[in-house]
Design a protein around this motif. Structure first.
Motif, PDB file in Angstrom:
ATOM      1  N   ALA A  39      -2.402  25.194  96.193  1.00 54.76           N
ATOM      2  CA  ALA A  39      -3.012  26.152  97.123  1.00 54.76           C
ATOM      3  C   ALA A  39      -2.121  26.415  98.333  1.00 54.76           C
ATOM      4  O   ALA A  39      -2.234  27.448  98.985  1.00 54.76           O
ATOM      5  N   MET A  40      -1.215  25.469  98.629  1.00 56.08           N
ATOM      6  CA  MET A  40      -0.347  25.621  99.804  1.00 56.08           C
ATOM      7  C   MET A  40       1.081  26.005  99.445  1.00 56.08           C
ATOM      8  O   MET A  40       1.901  26.231 100.307  1.00 56.08           O
ATOM      9  N   LYS A  41       1.376  26.066  98.141  1.00 52.90           N
ATOM     10  CA  LYS A  41       2.752  26.319  97.697  1.00 52.90           C
ATOM     11  C   LYS A  41       3.097  27.801  97.741  1.00 52.90           C
ATOM     12  O   LYS A  41       2.232  28.648  97.596  1.00 52.90           O
ATOM     13  N   GLY A  42       4.374  28.086  97.951  1.00 51.02           N
ATOM     14  CA  GLY A  42       4.833  29.473  97.879  1.00 51.02           C
ATOM     15  C   GLY A  42       4.361  30.299  99.067  1.00 51.02           C
ATOM     16  O   GLY A  42       4.002  29.771 100.106  1.00 51.02           O
ATOM     17  N   ILE A  43       4.354  31.590  98.882  1.00 49.70           N
ATOM     18  CA  ILE A  43       3.999  32.494  99.982  1.00 49.70           C
ATOM     19  C   ILE A  43       2.491  32.615 100.079  1.00 49.70           C
ATOM     20  O   ILE A  43       1.800  32.811  99.083  1.00 49.70           O
ATOM     21  N   GLY A  44       1.974  32.503 101.303  1.00 52.85           N
ATOM     22  CA  GLY A  44       0.527  32.627 101.493  1.00 52.85           C
ATOM     23  C   GLY A  44      -0.179  31.337 101.098  1.00 52.85           C
ATOM     24  O   GLY A  44       0.353  30.503 100.373  1.00 52.85           O
ATOM     25  N   THR A  45      -1.375  31.199 101.608  1.00 58.99           N
ATOM     26  CA  THR A  45      -2.158  29.985 101.360  1.00 58.99           C
ATOM     27  C   THR A  45      -3.495  30.401 100.773  1.00 58.99           C
ATOM     28  O   THR A  45      -4.093  31.376 101.217  1.00 58.99           O
ATOM     29  N   ASP A  46      -3.960  29.650  99.800  1.00 58.72           N
ATOM     30  CA  ASP A  46      -5.265  29.931  99.207  1.00 58.72           C
ATOM     31  C   ASP A  46      -6.340  29.154  99.980  1.00 58.72           C
ATOM     32  O   ASP A  46      -6.732  28.057  99.575  1.00 58.72           O
ATOM     33  N   GLU A  47      -6.793  29.745 101.096  1.00 51.48           N
ATOM     34  CA  GLU A  47      -7.766  29.053 101.954  1.00 51.48           C
ATOM     35  C   GLU A  47      -9.079  28.762 101.240  1.00 51.48           C
ATOM     36  O   GLU A  47      -9.688  27.723 101.456  1.00 51.48           O
ATOM     37  N   ASP A  48      -9.506  29.694 100.407  1.00 50.37           N
ATOM     38  CA  ASP A  48     -10.767  29.518  99.679  1.00 50.37           C
ATOM     39  C   ASP A  48     -10.787  28.234  98.871  1.00 50.37           C
ATOM     40  O   ASP A  48     -11.763  27.487  98.889  1.00 50.37           O
ATOM     41  N   LYS A  90      -2.075  21.326 108.334  1.00 47.61           N
ATOM     42  CA  LYS A  90      -1.859  21.879 109.673  1.00 47.61           C
ATOM     43  C   LYS A  90      -0.760  22.940 109.675  1.00 47.61           C
ATOM     44  O   LYS A  90      -0.854  23.938 110.393  1.00 47.61           O
ATOM     45  N   SER A  91       0.261  22.735 108.885  1.00 53.73           N
ATOM     46  CA  SER A  91       1.357  23.706 108.895  1.00 53.73           C
ATOM     47  C   SER A  91       0.991  25.002 108.183  1.00 53.73           C
ATOM     48  O   SER A  91       1.610  26.038 108.404  1.00 53.73           O
ATOM     49  N   GLU A  92      -0.032  24.937 107.344  1.00 54.35           N
ATOM     50  CA  GLU A  92      -0.440  26.140 106.600  1.00 54.35           C
ATOM     51  C   GLU A  92      -1.602  26.891 107.244  1.00 54.35           C
ATOM     52  O   GLU A  92      -1.765  28.085 107.032  1.00 54.35           O
ATOM     53  N   LEU A  93      -2.450  26.189 107.987  1.00 55.95           N
ATOM     54  CA  LEU A  93      -3.666  26.796 108.518  1.00 55.95           C
ATOM     55  C   LEU A  93      -3.539  26.999 110.031  1.00 55.95           C
ATOM     56  O   LEU A  93      -2.611  26.517 110.644  1.00 55.95           O
ATOM     57  N   GLY A  94      -4.523  27.683 110.611  1.00 54.20           N
ATOM     58  CA  GLY A  94      -4.498  27.891 112.061  1.00 54.20           C
ATOM     59  C   GLY A  94      -5.892  28.049 112.628  1.00 54.20           C
ATOM     60  O   GLY A  94      -6.874  28.139 111.898  1.00 54.20           O
TER      61      GLY A  94
END
Length: 318
Positions: A25-34, A68-72
């Motif tokens: 979910a955190m790999k590559g471009i964009g994050t799958d928050e759902d 933390k590095s993926e979300l805000g």
């Protein structure tokens, strides 16, 4: 006793599998928050700790740092809170309330009035381990007077057990004499009785007090004391009456009464810390007291992934 949390352990739990799902979910471009929020809100805190360990073992890095590095924003704060063990979470909230200039008395009052004696003893241990200080010493450095004394009594985590029939009338009379019955208030009596008797004993004392004085003990406290002492005494009384009701009111105030918009710190703190304790009872109290569901109130007051995660923690619309 039946389980009253809204979040329960996931039945076919596999920490290694969950760690992989989060990694993807955190790999590559964009994050799958759902994916992240649906997975983490559907696991107990204990299971989240196991996912954390499995993630580090598989990928050689810390899951919380990765998140933390993926979300805000608020969503990040909520997810980090969910990843924190409950006792550490309370300890960190108290530490934050005490450090720097000024004191967040609302947090001190909420946690120390509502936690069990066992929980308070655990918080003191974890506080020392994680922050290297003594919680009691830090609280005493930031507070004073009878407010400080009652906090110290609560920090002992040693309420009496059961109901002492002999003492009910006497306690009620002592409280009456200490407050309404005289000019000036004898705060010592209030803090000794409210800080040390069991919740079930206090409920009987409150009934006797009402018969004696014609008013609720809360009204007397509000008439006799001010400031932090008043707020702490009222919180202790409310928690003795009903902890879920105390939190339902806290949630309502965080969304409906807060003038500066939503008080997200409080909303998040209560939703996270009660999700595995008494959220079902809090929801029932909320509906009974305010005529609307907690779910729909959260829906109106929050947005985005943060809202979705809170609604999962709430667990249902009443």
């Amino acid at each position: 006793q039946a389980y009253r949390g809204s979040v329960r352990p996931y039945v076919n739990f596999n920490a290694k599998h969950d760690a992989e799902v989060l990694h993807k979910a955190m790999k590559g471009i964009g994050t799958d928050e759902d994916t992240i929020l649906m997975l983490l809100t559907a696991r107990s805190n204990d299971q989240r700790q196991q996912i954390k360990a499995a993630y580090k073992k598989a990928y050689g890095k810390d899951l919380v740092s990765a998140l933390k590095s993926e979300l805000g924003g608020l969503f990040e704060s909520l997810i980090v809170a969910l990843m924190t063990p409950p006792v550490s979470y309370d300890a960190s909230k108290l530490h934050k309330a005490l450090k720097g200039t000024g004191t967040d008395d609302e947090v001190l009052i909420e946690i120390l009035a509502s936690r069990t004696g066992e929980q308070i003893k655990d918080i003191i241990k974890v506080y020392k381990k994680e922050f290297g200080g003594k919680l009691e010493k830090d609280i005493c450095g930031d507070t004073s007077g009878h407010y400080q004394k009652l906090l110290v009594i609560l920090l002992q985590g040693n309420r009496e057990e059961g109901v002492d029939e002999e003492k009910i009338e006497k306690d009620a009379k002592d409280l009456y004499a200490a407050g309404e019955g005289k000019f000036g208030t004898d705060e010592e009596k209030f803090i000794t009785i409210l800080g040390n008797r069991s919740a079930e004993h206090l409920r009987k004392v409150f009934d006797a007090y009402k018969k004696l004085s014609g008013s609720d003990i809360e009204d007397s406290i509000e008439g006799e004391t001010t400031g932090n002492l008043e707020n702490l005494l009222v919180a202790v009384v409310k928690c003795a009456r009903s902890v879920p009701q105390f939190f339902a009111e806290g949630l309502y105030k965080s969304m409906r009464v807060s003038r500066a918009g939503t008080d997200d710190d409080t909303l998040m703190r209560i939703m996270v810390s009660r999700s595995e304790v008494d959220m079902l009872d809090i929801r029932a109290s909320f509906k009974k007291m305010y005529g609307v569901s907690l779910y729909s109130t959260i829906q109106e007051d929050t947005t985005g992934d943060y809202q979705k995660a809170l609604l999962y923690l709430c667990g249902g619309n009443d």
